[in-house]
Write an enzyme that holds these catalytic residues in place. Structure first.
Site, PDB file in Angstrom:
ATOM      1  N   ASP A  10       2.321   1.793  -7.584  1.00  0.00           N
ATOM      2  CA  ASP A  10       3.388   1.392  -6.684  1.00  0.00           C
ATOM      3  C   ASP A  10       3.901   0.045  -7.202  1.00  0.00           C
ATOM      4  OD1 ASP A  10       4.906   1.040  -4.170  1.00  0.00           O
ATOM      5  OD2 ASP A  10       3.383  -0.471  -3.749  1.00  0.00           O
ATOM      6  N   ASP A  12       6.370  -2.685  -5.084  1.00  0.00           N
ATOM      7  CA  ASP A  12       6.410  -3.740  -4.072  1.00  0.00           C
ATOM      8  C   ASP A  12       5.097  -3.806  -3.295  1.00  0.00           C
ATOM      9  OD1 ASP A  12       9.144  -4.708  -4.368  1.00  0.00           O
ATOM     10  OD2 ASP A  12       9.751  -2.743  -3.630  1.00  0.00           O
ATOM     11  N   ASP A 173      -0.536  -0.353  -2.087  1.00  0.00           N
ATOM     12  CA  ASP A 173      -0.936  -1.281  -1.028  1.00  0.00           C
ATOM     13  C   ASP A 173      -0.677  -0.739   0.370  1.00  0.00           C
ATOM     14  OD1 ASP A 173       1.818  -3.102   0.048  1.00  0.00           O
ATOM     15  OD2 ASP A 173       1.979  -1.627  -1.550  1.00  0.00           O
TER      16      ASP A 173
END
Length: 225
Positions: A10, A12, A173
């Site tokens: 991922d 961001d 995240d």
């Protein structure tokens, strides 16, 4: 040489910390319609989802035309901030991220990919800003896929690289990242420094710094079968 393996990131909240720009873009979008923005933690809760889906969930009391205006307002603000300040200022890499990418890229048996809620334009600008051209063999963005946690992004990474699911790990995240990876049948690593509370991540393993990434990858998908 070990059998190839695939590491999908991922962006961001995992590789870069763009939360200040994300919050600023949200705030600008609401202010442009004379609306009070939601609390900061609610904004960050939706990071990773496709932008068109965020505002109906974030502000369900508003109608579809207002959701569309908020979406465009967010895009305009985000691109303006990035253009005027640059990727390094608006989306700084987390400590250790670049070194981790360089180490993995140097391994002939490790392929890298990204699966992000960013647009193609946004990802292209980020890659250009950090000189990451050629790092990611597969680059999957929100423009061409259903929103996370739908597994389409990860499935496309597998198809484009030819790596089997059991030799692949998804790193993210948010619960969207982890659920996406699980839905695609790959292993998952959650990072504790991102935008969702770490206790909500149901990943195969959790790391608290990039120093722990390589051993976590080796433990989950190994060097060779």
């Amino acid at each position: 040489m070990p059998e190839p393996r695939l590491v999908i990131f991922d962006v961001d909240g995992t590789l870069v910390d763009s939360q200040e720009m994300i919050v600023a873009a949200f705030t600008h979008a609401y202010a442009g319609l004379d609306l009070a923005p939601p609390p900061r933690d609610q904004m960050l809760r939706f990071v990773g989802r496709s932008l068109e889906l965020i505002f109906p969930e974030l502000s369900p009391e508003l109608d579809a035309p207002l959701h569309d205006k908020l979406t465009q307002g967010y895009r305009d603000a985000y691109f303006h901030l990035r253009k005027t300040r640059g990727s390094n200022a608006t989306s700084p890499l987390y400590p250790g991220a670049m070194q981790a990418l360089e180490t993995l890229r140097a391994q002939d048996w490790t392929l890298l990919a990204v699966a992000t809620g960013k647009s193609k334009r946004g990802l292209d600008k980020l890659i250009e800003g950090y000189g990451l051209e050629g790092y990611f063999l597969s680059q999957q963005v929100a423009d061409f896929h259903p929103s996370k946690p739908h597994p389409a992004m990860v499935q496309t990474c597998l198809n484009e690289t030819g790596v089997a699911a059991e030799r692949t790990v998804m790193i993210g995240d948010t619960t969207f990242d982890i659920d996406m990876g699980r839905a695609a049948g790959v292993k998952t690593i959650g990072v504790s420094w991102g935008y969702h509370p770490v206790e909500t991540l149901q990943a195969d393993t959790i790391i608290h710094s990039f120093d722990a990434l390589h051993s976590a990858i080796d433990d989950l998908i190994g060097l060779e079968t």
